[in-house]
Design a protein around this motif. Structure first.
Motif, PDB file in Angstrom:
ATOM      1  N   UNK A  41      -2.882   2.681  19.209  1.00  0.00           N
ATOM      2  CA  UNK A  41      -1.735   2.898  18.320  1.00  0.00           C
ATOM      3  C   UNK A  41      -1.908   2.126  17.021  1.00  0.00           C
ATOM      4  N   UNK A  42      -2.396   0.900  17.118  1.00  0.00           N
ATOM      5  CA  UNK A  42      -2.655   0.114  15.920  1.00  0.00           C
ATOM      6  C   UNK A  42      -3.685   0.768  15.026  1.00  0.00           C
ATOM      7  N   UNK A  43      -4.753   1.279  15.625  1.00  0.00           N
ATOM      8  CA  UNK A  43      -5.784   1.955  14.838  1.00  0.00           C
ATOM      9  C   UNK A  43      -5.246   3.231  14.193  1.00  0.00           C
ATOM     10  N   UNK A  44      -4.449   3.986  14.946  1.00  0.00           N
ATOM     11  CA  UNK A  44      -3.885   5.221  14.398  1.00  0.00           C
ATOM     12  C   UNK A  44      -2.913   4.925  13.259  1.00  0.00           C
ATOM     13  N   UNK A  45      -2.090   3.901  13.420  1.00  0.00           N
ATOM     14  CA  UNK A  45      -1.148   3.540  12.356  1.00  0.00           C
ATOM     15  C   UNK A  45      -1.879   3.040  11.115  1.00  0.00           C
ATOM     16  N   UNK A  46      -2.997   2.357  11.311  1.00  0.00           N
ATOM     17  CA  UNK A  46      -3.786   1.905  10.159  1.00  0.00           C
ATOM     18  C   UNK A  46      -4.385   3.101   9.421  1.00  0.00           C
ATOM     19  N   UNK A  49      -1.590   4.592   7.420  1.00  0.00           N
ATOM     20  CA  UNK A  49      -1.351   3.778   6.229  1.00  0.00           C
ATOM     21  C   UNK A  49      -2.411   4.052   5.159  1.00  0.00           C
ATOM     22  N   UNK A  50      -3.665   4.175   5.571  1.00  0.00           N
ATOM     23  CA  UNK A  50      -4.741   4.440   4.619  1.00  0.00           C
ATOM     24  C   UNK A  50      -4.551   5.788   3.945  1.00  0.00           C
ATOM     25  N   UNK A  51      -4.210   6.808   4.713  1.00  0.00           N
ATOM     26  CA  UNK A  51      -4.004   8.143   4.151  1.00  0.00           C
ATOM     27  C   UNK A  51      -2.807   8.153   3.202  1.00  0.00           C
ATOM     28  N   UNK A  52      -1.705   7.536   3.633  1.00  0.00           N
ATOM     29  CA  UNK A  52      -0.524   7.496   2.773  1.00  0.00           C
ATOM     30  C   UNK A  52      -0.779   6.705   1.495  1.00  0.00           C
ATOM     31  N   UNK A  53      -1.510   5.616   1.602  1.00  0.00           N
ATOM     32  CA  UNK A  53      -1.805   4.789   0.435  1.00  0.00           C
ATOM     33  C   UNK A  53      -2.708   5.522  -0.543  1.00  0.00           C
ATOM     34  N   UNK A  55      -2.852   8.693  -0.966  1.00  0.00           N
ATOM     35  CA  UNK A  55      -2.029   9.715  -1.595  1.00  0.00           C
ATOM     36  C   UNK A  55      -1.067   9.128  -2.619  1.00  0.00           C
ATOM     37  N   UNK A  56      -0.596   7.909  -2.347  1.00  0.00           N
ATOM     38  CA  UNK A  56       0.336   7.262  -3.269  1.00  0.00           C
ATOM     39  C   UNK A  56      -0.341   6.857  -4.566  1.00  0.00           C
ATOM     40  N   UNK A  57      -1.625   6.583  -4.503  1.00  0.00           N
ATOM     41  CA  UNK A  57      -2.344   6.174  -5.711  1.00  0.00           C
ATOM     42  C   UNK A  57      -2.331   7.285  -6.752  1.00  0.00           C
ATOM     43  N   UNK A  58      -2.379   8.522  -6.315  1.00  0.00           N
ATOM     44  CA  UNK A  58      -2.342   9.650  -7.246  1.00  0.00           C
ATOM     45  C   UNK A  58      -0.966   9.884  -7.833  1.00  0.00           C
ATOM     46  N   UNK A  59       0.065   9.367  -7.151  1.00  0.00           N
ATOM     47  CA  UNK A  59       1.444   9.543  -7.624  1.00  0.00           C
ATOM     48  C   UNK A  59       1.986   8.296  -8.311  1.00  0.00           C
ATOM     49  N   UNK A  60       1.125   7.360  -8.630  1.00  0.00           N
ATOM     50  CA  UNK A  60       1.561   6.155  -9.322  1.00  0.00           C
ATOM     51  C   UNK A  60       2.027   5.050  -8.393  1.00  0.00           C
ATOM     52  N   UNK A  61       1.798   5.188  -7.107  1.00  0.00           N
ATOM     53  CA  UNK A  61       2.183   4.151  -6.149  1.00  0.00           C
ATOM     54  C   UNK A  61       1.151   3.042  -6.095  1.00  0.00           C
ATOM     55  N   UNK A  62       1.415   2.057  -5.268  1.00  0.00           N
ATOM     56  CA  UNK A  62       0.482   0.948  -5.101  1.00  0.00           C
ATOM     57  C   UNK A  62       0.040   0.869  -3.641  1.00  0.00           C
ATOM     58  N   UNK A  63      -0.822  -0.084  -3.377  1.00  0.00           N
ATOM     59  CA  UNK A  63      -1.304  -0.277  -2.021  1.00  0.00           C
ATOM     60  C   UNK A  63      -0.177  -0.786  -1.114  1.00  0.00           C
ATOM     61  N   UNK A  64       0.880  -1.317  -1.718  1.00  0.00           N
ATOM     62  CA  UNK A  64       2.004  -1.835  -0.946  1.00  0.00           C
ATOM     63  C   UNK A  64       3.121  -0.808  -0.759  1.00  0.00           C
TER      64      UNK A  64
END
Length: 90
Positions: A41-46, A49-53, A55-64
């Motif tokens: 579960x920890x590996x899947x959640x990580x 998080x990597x996929x969402x992060x 994707x967020x970089x392209x929309x002006x988001x940050x790693x946080x």
């Protein structure tokens, strides 16, 4: 600048905790469903998080932007490590 570096170091440390729990759960002598499940579960959640992060970089988001997924991944990994250590004591 220093706060950003410390923040990224914390994120990397969390990823190492998830990796350590996964390796421990997969290679340990006393594999239990709970230990293995929490590590996976920890590996899947990580991964989430990597996929969402990314994707967020392209929309002006940050790693946080999606740090709650990272926190859940680290929490699941820590539970897995605690269960592994408790199983070895018995």
């Amino acid at each position: 600048m220093t706060a950003a570096v410390l923040g990224l170091a914390l994120l990397a440390l969390g990823a190492l905790v998830v990796l350590a729990s996964l390796v421990s759960a997969l290679t340990g002598r006393r594999r239990t469903p709970a230990t293995l499940g929490c590590a996976l579960a920890g590996a899947a959640l990580l991964v989430v998080w990597t996929v969402l992060t990314s994707g967020a970089a392209g929309r002006g988001g940050t790693v946080y932007s999606y740090v709650q997924w990272w926190a859940l991944a680290v929490l699941a990994a820590l539970v897995s490590l605690v269960l592994t250590v408790r199983g070895r004591r018995r």
